[in-house]
Design a protein around this motif. Structure first.
Motif, PDB file in Angstrom:
ATOM      1  N   VAL A  68       0.862  -1.176   0.000  1.00  0.00           N
ATOM      2  CA  VAL A  68       0.000   0.000   0.000  1.00  0.00           C
ATOM      3  C   VAL A  68       0.902   1.231   0.000  1.00  0.00           C
ATOM      4  CG1 VAL A  68      -1.760   1.274   1.246  1.00  0.00           C
ATOM      5  CG2 VAL A  68      -1.779  -1.225   1.260  1.00  0.00           C
ATOM      6  N   VAL A  69       0.706   2.113  -0.973  1.00  0.00           N
ATOM      7  CA  VAL A  69       1.500   3.327  -1.077  1.00  0.00           C
ATOM      8  C   VAL A  69       0.592   4.505  -0.758  1.00  0.00           C
ATOM      9  CG1 VAL A  69       2.881   4.784  -2.614  1.00  0.00           C
ATOM     10  CG2 VAL A  69       2.970   2.295  -2.818  1.00  0.00           C
ATOM     11  N   VAL A  70       1.004   5.270   0.222  1.00  0.00           N
ATOM     12  CA  VAL A  70       0.242   6.457   0.597  1.00  0.00           C
ATOM     13  C   VAL A  70       1.074   7.670   0.198  1.00  0.00           C
ATOM     14  CG1 VAL A  70      -0.775   7.734   2.512  1.00  0.00           C
ATOM     15  CG2 VAL A  70      -0.793   5.235   2.530  1.00  0.00           C
TER      16      VAL A  70
END
Length: 110
Positions: free
Chosen positions: A14-16
């Motif tokens: 997951v890339v925020v």
């Protein structure tokens, strides 16, 4: 304690991303330097308002060099106004003098 199970199909990354602040530089065009027209109208047209034009042009230059853009703009516009006034008054006086000289009878008869 409960264990977190990865979703079906395997582990996922997951890339925020967060917005990055950007620096915006707004530059204004430099104000016109009215010193030369102010000096010329002071010497050639009408000196009382020419002196005010010279003083305003000087203050505009000083404000611009210190980074005060608003004051530089105000003083530049004021210098421009007094240059125009000096020029207009000088031209009107010149025309009046010519009219008086031409219309008055000459005392020298050749």
């Amino acid at each position: 304690m409960a264990q977190v199970q990865p979703p079906a199909g395997g582990p996922h990354n997951v890339v925020v991303t967060q917005p990055v602040p950007t620096t915006v530089v707004v530059s204004q065009p430099p104000q016109r330097n009215w010193m030369v027209p102010a000096i010329l109208t002071c010497l050639c047209c009408f000196w009382p308002t020419g002196i005010v034009a010279i003083y305003s042009a000087y203050r505009a230059k000083e404000a611009a060099s210190s980074g005060d853009v608003l004051e530089a703009e105000v003083q530049s516009k004021r210098a421009r106004l007094f240059v125009i006034i000096s020029l207009a008054v000088g031209v009107v006086l010149f025309v009046i003098i010519i009219i008086v000289r031409v219309s008055s009878p000459s005392t020298n008869q050749y």
